[in-house]
Design a protein around this motif. Structure first.
Motif, PDB file in Angstrom:
ATOM      1  N   GLY A 135       0.849  -1.229   0.029  1.00  0.00           N
ATOM      2  CA  GLY A 135       0.004  -0.031  -0.035  1.00  0.00           C
ATOM      3  C   GLY A 135       1.000   1.233  -0.073  1.00  0.00           C
ATOM      4  O   GLY A 135       2.031   1.178   0.786  1.00  0.00           O
ATOM      5  N   ILE A 136       0.648   2.191  -0.838  1.00  0.00           N
ATOM      6  CA  ILE A 136       1.291   3.492  -0.793  1.00  0.00           C
ATOM      7  C   ILE A 136       0.484   4.442   0.263  1.00  0.00           C
ATOM      8  O   ILE A 136      -0.790   4.560   0.111  1.00  0.00           O
ATOM      9  CB  ILE A 136       1.041   4.281  -2.023  1.00  0.00           C
ATOM     10  CG1 ILE A 136       1.787   3.164  -3.303  1.00  0.00           C
ATOM     11  CG2 ILE A 136       1.841   5.493  -2.021  1.00  0.00           C
ATOM     12  CD1 ILE A 136       1.772   3.624  -4.668  1.00  0.00           C
ATOM     13  N   TYR A 137       1.096   5.075   1.208  1.00  0.00           N
ATOM     14  CA  TYR A 137       0.560   5.486   2.289  1.00  0.00           C
ATOM     15  C   TYR A 137       1.027   7.194   2.292  1.00  0.00           C
ATOM     16  O   TYR A 137       1.923   7.674   2.214  1.00  0.00           O
ATOM     17  CB  TYR A 137       0.576   5.045   3.762  1.00  0.00           C
ATOM     18  CG  TYR A 137      -0.277   3.846   3.802  1.00  0.00           C
ATOM     19  CD1 TYR A 137      -1.561   3.717   4.251  1.00  0.00           C
ATOM     20  CD2 TYR A 137       0.475   2.515   3.397  1.00  0.00           C
ATOM     21  CE1 TYR A 137      -2.282   2.642   4.556  1.00  0.00           C
ATOM     22  CE2 TYR A 137      -0.337   1.185   3.496  1.00  0.00           C
ATOM     23  CZ  TYR A 137      -1.686   1.308   4.075  1.00  0.00           C
ATOM     24  OH  TYR A 137      -2.286   0.206   4.247  1.00  0.00           O
ATOM     25  N   LYS A 138      -0.143   7.952   2.437  1.00  0.00           N
ATOM     26  CA  LYS A 138       0.323   9.525   2.536  1.00  0.00           C
ATOM     27  C   LYS A 138      -0.711   9.993   3.858  1.00  0.00           C
ATOM     28  O   LYS A 138      -1.840   9.674   3.797  1.00  0.00           O
ATOM     29  CB  LYS A 138      -0.054  10.242   1.402  1.00  0.00           C
ATOM     30  CG  LYS A 138      -0.139  11.590   1.577  1.00  0.00           C
ATOM     31  CD  LYS A 138       0.983  12.447   0.797  1.00  0.00           C
ATOM     32  CE  LYS A 138       0.918  13.816   0.941  1.00  0.00           C
ATOM     33  NZ  LYS A 138       2.246  14.403   1.263  1.00  0.00           N
ATOM     34  N   ASN A 139       0.023  10.563   5.085  1.00  0.00           N
ATOM     35  CA  ASN A 139      -0.632  10.965   6.240  1.00  0.00           C
ATOM     36  C   ASN A 139      -1.469   9.850   6.605  1.00  0.00           C
ATOM     37  O   ASN A 139      -2.816  10.232   7.061  1.00  0.00           O
ATOM     38  CB  ASN A 139      -1.440  12.303   5.825  1.00  0.00           C
ATOM     39  CG  ASN A 139      -0.489  13.354   5.327  1.00  0.00           C
ATOM     40  OD1 ASN A 139       0.410  13.555   5.868  1.00  0.00           O
ATOM     41  ND2 ASN A 139      -0.896  14.077   4.563  1.00  0.00           N
ATOM     42  N   GLU A 140      -0.941   8.649   6.673  1.00  0.00           N
ATOM     43  CA  GLU A 140      -1.724   7.561   7.404  1.00  0.00           C
ATOM     44  C   GLU A 140      -2.821   7.167   6.611  1.00  0.00           C
ATOM     45  O   GLU A 140      -3.759   6.113   7.237  1.00  0.00           O
ATOM     46  CB  GLU A 140      -2.022   7.647   8.903  1.00  0.00           C
ATOM     47  CG  GLU A 140      -0.812   8.272   9.548  1.00  0.00           C
ATOM     48  CD  GLU A 140       0.373   7.074   9.683  1.00  0.00           C
ATOM     49  OE1 GLU A 140      -0.091   5.767   9.780  1.00  0.00           O
ATOM     50  OE2 GLU A 140       1.697   7.449   9.736  1.00  0.00           O
ATOM     51  N   LYS A 141      -2.994   7.642   5.478  1.00  0.00           N
ATOM     52  CA  LYS A 141      -4.305   7.070   4.709  1.00  0.00           C
ATOM     53  C   LYS A 141      -3.704   6.203   3.560  1.00  0.00           C
ATOM     54  O   LYS A 141      -2.651   6.936   2.694  1.00  0.00           O
ATOM     55  CB  LYS A 141      -4.911   8.289   4.128  1.00  0.00           C
ATOM     56  CG  LYS A 141      -5.600   8.789   5.302  1.00  0.00           C
ATOM     57  CD  LYS A 141      -6.517  10.122   4.662  1.00  0.00           C
ATOM     58  CE  LYS A 141      -7.200  11.057   5.764  1.00  0.00           C
ATOM     59  NZ  LYS A 141      -8.123  11.921   5.246  1.00  0.00           N
ATOM     60  N   LEU A 142      -4.391   5.226   3.163  1.00  0.00           N
ATOM     61  CA  LEU A 142      -4.144   4.443   1.923  1.00  0.00           C
ATOM     62  C   LEU A 142      -4.430   5.412   0.802  1.00  0.00           C
ATOM     63  O   LEU A 142      -5.662   5.861   0.487  1.00  0.00           O
ATOM     64  CB  LEU A 142      -4.779   3.212   1.918  1.00  0.00           C
ATOM     65  CG  LEU A 142      -4.588   2.427   0.708  1.00  0.00           C
ATOM     66  CD1 LEU A 142      -3.246   1.631   0.598  1.00  0.00           C
ATOM     67  CD2 LEU A 142      -5.631   1.038   0.574  1.00  0.00           C
ATOM     68  N   ALA A 143      -3.278   5.479  -0.071  1.00  0.00           N
ATOM     69  CA  ALA A 143      -3.304   6.564  -1.361  1.00  0.00           C
ATOM     70  C   ALA A 143      -3.502   5.327  -2.695  1.00  0.00           C
ATOM     71  O   ALA A 143      -3.944   5.818  -3.769  1.00  0.00           O
ATOM     72  CB  ALA A 143      -2.186   7.242  -1.395  1.00  0.00           C
ATOM     73  N   GLY A 144      -2.696   4.295  -2.764  1.00  0.00           N
ATOM     74  CA  GLY A 144      -2.838   3.475  -3.690  1.00  0.00           C
ATOM     75  C   GLY A 144      -1.838   2.351  -3.489  1.00  0.00           C
ATOM     76  O   GLY A 144      -1.637   1.831  -2.198  1.00  0.00           O
ATOM     77  N   VAL A 145      -1.502   1.499  -4.503  1.00  0.00           N
ATOM     78  CA  VAL A 145      -0.972   0.347  -4.573  1.00  0.00           C
ATOM     79  C   VAL A 145       0.147   0.072  -5.419  1.00  0.00           C
ATOM     80  O   VAL A 145       0.091   0.604  -6.684  1.00  0.00           O
ATOM     81  CB  VAL A 145      -1.844  -0.884  -4.806  1.00  0.00           C
ATOM     82  CG1 VAL A 145      -1.356  -2.249  -4.834  1.00  0.00           C
ATOM     83  CG2 VAL A 145      -3.106  -1.048  -3.585  1.00  0.00           C
TER      84      VAL A 145
END
Length: 173
Positions: free
Chosen positions: A69-79
């Protein structure tokens, strides 16, 4: 390898079973954005479909494959993931996607760069390729930015929404 830092507020992390809802919600809220270029989007209709995918990723991780998972600010952003790793020929390809609200931050470029480094340094790979739909310029910008070599076009490589897409192939050695 479970987590890779990209910036002070972004990172890659291998999926766990607890990520199913967040993954499904990201896909569900980005259906129109994703299904332009990804054939699997319409097959993800329930959280159980994301659970199945994550369980597959967990099993494949035991064999050396990796999906993050690609995470930004603790939110899943992509894969982002290594597709099949051919150990005998020391090669793989990368695939990725990002939610529309997370595009423009350079996350996929950073994630790709991190998996290139890991693949060459830790998996003993010699060749990593990226295949993009010819009409998907946003996806093509990633390998171009990172210095991949454009190798050519694979004609009618994939059917998405009933239409054949040609793929442009990029590689790095």
């Amino acid at each position: 390898m479970k987590e890779i830092e990209l910036t002070n507020d972004s990172y890659l992390r291998q999926f766990t079973a607890a990520d199913s809802n967040e993954l499904f919600n990201l896909i569900d809220s980005n259906r129109d954005h994703l299904k332009k270029y990804l054939a699997w989007v319409d097959r993800v209709n329930h959280v159980a479909d994301s659970e199945w995918f994550i369980n597959k990723c967990i099993d494949e991780a035991k064999e050396g494959f990796a999906t993050f998972g690609i995470y930004k600010n603790e939110k899943l952003a992509g894969v982002i993931s290594y597709h099949e790793i051919n150990k005998a020929n020391k090669r793989t390809s990368l695939g990725y996607w990002i939610g529309s609200e997370f595009s423009g931050f350079g996350l996929v470029t950073l994630a790709t760069k991190a998996l290139l480094k890991y693949g060459y340094e830790n998996l003993d790979l010699n060749r990593i390729s990226i295949h993009c739909a010819v009409c998907n310029t946003a996806s093509q910008n990633i390998p171009k930015r990172l210095g991949f070599i454009e190798e050519g076009i694979e004609r009618e490589a994939e059917i998405v929404n009933g239409k054949f897409y040609d793929h442009i192939i990029y590689s790095m050695l």
